[in-house]
Design a protein around this motif. Structure first.
Motif, PDB file in Angstrom:
ATOM      1  N   ALA A   1       0.829  -1.205   0.000  1.00 17.95           N
ATOM      2  CA  ALA A   1       0.000   0.000   0.000  1.00 17.95           C
ATOM      3  C   ALA A   1       0.865   1.257   0.000  1.00 17.95           C
ATOM      4  CB  ALA A   1      -0.935  -0.009   1.205  1.00 17.95           C
TER       5      ALA A   1
ATOM      6  N   THR B   1      -4.487   4.626   5.138  1.00 14.52           N
ATOM      7  CA  THR B   1      -3.483   3.828   5.836  1.00 14.52           C
ATOM      8  C   THR B   1      -2.493   4.736   6.568  1.00 14.52           C
ATOM      9  OG1 THR B   1      -3.735   2.172   4.109  1.00 14.52           O
ATOM     10  CG2 THR B   1      -1.803   1.990   5.524  1.00 14.52           C
TER      11      THR B   1
ATOM     12  N   GLU C   1     -11.366  12.376   5.012  1.00 22.67           N
ATOM     13  CA  GLU C   1     -12.530  12.764   4.222  1.00 22.67           C
ATOM     14  C   GLU C   1     -13.741  13.082   5.097  1.00 22.67           C
ATOM     15  OE1 GLU C   1     -13.245  10.311   0.823  1.00 22.67           O
ATOM     16  OE2 GLU C   1     -11.119   9.960   0.513  1.00 22.67           O
TER      17      GLU C   1
END
Ligand SMILES: Nc1ncnc2c1ncn2[C@@H]1O[C@H](COP(=O)(O)OP(=O)(O)OP(=O)(O)O)[C@@H](O)[C@H]1O
Ligand SMILES: [Mg+2]
Lengths: 248, 271
Positions: free
Chosen positions: B39, B65, B177
């Motif tokens: 990732a 992450t 977000e």
């Protein structure tokens, strides 16, 4: 008028049971010794409500106390299992063994150990109420959403606070499912235990009335027991819905 | 006898000490059957004390992450993550972290007021009711204090989560977000509110967003990440003076920056 129709739509099965019962007795030409007509049974209840009230109350009370105790022990055991793998290794197999023995088989054994009387009846109800609460609380504690656990971790909540403020409230709907499942079986276990080893309660009343050939009394007891079971089921389901909605 | 050696002269540091420091961070997730997904790779990100950094990047590039590692919810596979000179978990344990993640995780059985007050309970502190009410008002939820999360819209729930993140005046604020479910108008209003709160409290903040304008309006620096495995592609310094008004979003400099960052993101998205 519309109300009456609505009630009829809802409760016609009850009326049907009584009509069917009456027809069954009359058409077969049964005597009261075989099966009394519903009118006679209802008349007995109406004539001597006092003869039933004490035992009815006793059965309800024993069921309630046993149910609360059994579910309480089940919830506590679930918390213990959740908090320690060592406890889990001991409790879970024991609970499973307990579960796989039928109540009817357990009653004589428990009565042997705890004596013929209220304490063994209570114990039987506790045993019956324990398992669903245990299993469903364990699954409820385990099913806490990951996002919630993450949040509590980030906010620095310890294990106890996470248990009390996140996992236990989350398990409440699960516990209520256990309550809905257990409440009617607790009453059933009480009746059965009273019938087999009791010194009072509806189950005991039924057994004595039958042995003295008081058939109206015996059938009246059975009728009351049925009504109580149905009511307990309906109330428990209502409680499950209300509390479940409150917690999810 | 008192110590006679003079204390060493303070060393002059070029940059102020980082409040959040990710150094050479990589993260590999094990999938089933021995497969793994990388990732993040060799990511360096330093956030100064009282700085507001926004992270933008294509979906799945590892933005969440990064935040989860700073929050101590995920361990880096390589490299180190240090927050306020400590491990992230230590900061969380001392209740100095505020987060609002993509999933709001409000407690469904608790009222909005109860949810916003939750950090007080978890820190074992008495609830400051005035502070709770202030934040509920700040995020525009007055009148809904006693409502359940279920009774609110998605955007209102997100705002409640932001109030909850701010209520303890954390040292480090992590927002993933947070305005994702809001309509454009409410979103801009929330941006202005957040900018205002932030100018007052100057909390070290890392914000993940996919809205370039939001990033530019709020942040001191905007970090553009590459596609997976994520690393820092570009760092854009934002120099608009604070407190910022909505007017800056109409300035040519703002539009220039938006175009620049959007171009970078488009390049990453298609790469
Ligand atoms: N727990 C996990 N197990 C396996 N893979 C994971 C896990 N968490 C994240 N990933 C993978 O890591 C990558 C980065 O995920 P991450 O959630 O950080 O992306 P993101 O940048 O936040 O995306 P978005 O903008 O869509 O939220 C993704 O490819 C995802 O599949
Ligand atoms: Mg994400």
């Amino acid at each position: 008028m519309r109300r009456a129709l609505g009630a009829l739509a809802h409760y016609w099965p009850i009326a049907a049971v009584f009509v069917g019962w009456d027809l069954w007795v009359v058409l077969n030409g049964y005597t009261t010794v075989v099966a009394p007509r519903p009118g006679l049974v209802l008349a007995d209840i109406a004539a001597e409500p006092g003869a039933y009230a004490g035992d009815l109350l006793r059965t309800l009370l024993t069921s309630l106390v046993g149910l609360v105790l059994g579910m309480g022990v089940g919830i506590l055991a679930a918390i213990a299992v959740w908090s320690s793998a060592a406890v889990s290794g001991v409790v879970t197999p024991a609970a499973l063994v307990l579960r796989s023995v039928p109540v009817t088989a357990m009653i004589p054994v428990i009565a042997r150990v705890a004596g013929y009387g209220d304490s063994s009846i209570l114990l039987i109800i506790v045993v019956v109420s324990f398992f669903p609460a245990f299993v469903l609380t364990v699954s409820g504690l385990a099913a806490t959403p990951a996002a919630g656990r993450d949040l509590f971790g980030v906010l620095g909540a310890g294990r106890l606070r996470t248990l009390v403020r996140l996992q236990l409230p989350h398990a409440v709907p699960h516990v209520m499912v256990a309550f809905r499942l257990t409440a009617p079986s607790a009453v059933l276990a009480a009746l059965l235990a009273e019938y087999l080893v009791g010194t009072g309660g509806l189950g005991h009343l039924f057994s004595t009335a039958r042995s003295y050939m008081e058939l109206e009394r015996a059938w009246g007891t059975a009728l009351l027991a049925t009504v109580v079971s149905v009511l307990v089921f309906v109330l428990a389901r209502g409680a499950e819905r209300r509390v479940g909605a409150r917690f999810s | 006898m008192a110590q006679t050696t003079p204390s060493p002269a303070p060393t002059l540091t070029v940059a102020p000490p980082a409040a959040v420091a990710l150094s050479g961070v990589g993260k590999t997730f094990e999938l089933s059957r021995g497969r793994a997904v990388s990732a993040l790779e060799d990511l360096d990100l330093h956030v100064a004390e009282g700085e507001f950094v926004a992270i933008v990047g294509p979906s799945g590039c590892g933005k969440s992450t990064v935040l989860r590692m700073v929050a101590g919810l995920e361990r880096p596979s390589t490299g180190t993550v240090v927050v306020e000179g400590r491990s992230p978990r230590e900061l969380a344990r001392s209740h100095r972290l505020g987060v609002a993640f993509q999933e709001h995780a409000l407690l469904p059985w608790s009222s909005i007021r109860g949810n916003v007050a939750l950090p007080f309970h978890l820190a074992g502190r008495p609830v400051d009711a005035a502070r709770v009410d202030e934040l509920v008002r700040l995020v525009g939820l007055e009148g809904f204090e006693s409502a359940r999360p279920r009774q609110l819209s998605g955007g209102m729930r997100q705002r409640a989560a932001i109030a909850r993140a701010l209520v303890l005046r954390p040292d480090v604020l992590l927002l993933d977000e947070p305005f994702g479910a809001l309509d454009a108008v409410t979103r801009r209003r929330m941006n202005r509110e957040l900018a205002r709160i932030w100018s007052e409290e100057r909390i070290t903040t890392v914000l993940v967003t996919h809205d370039v304008e939001e990033a530019l309006f709020l942040a001191d620096r905007v970090v553009v990440m590459t596609g997976r495995p994520g690393r820092v592609r570009h760092v854009h310094r934002v120099d608009f003076p604070r407190p910022r008004e909505a007017a800056i979003t109409r300035s040519p400099e703002f539009h220039e920056a938006v175009d620049l960052l959007t171009g970078l993101l488009d390049a990453e998205g298609t790469a």
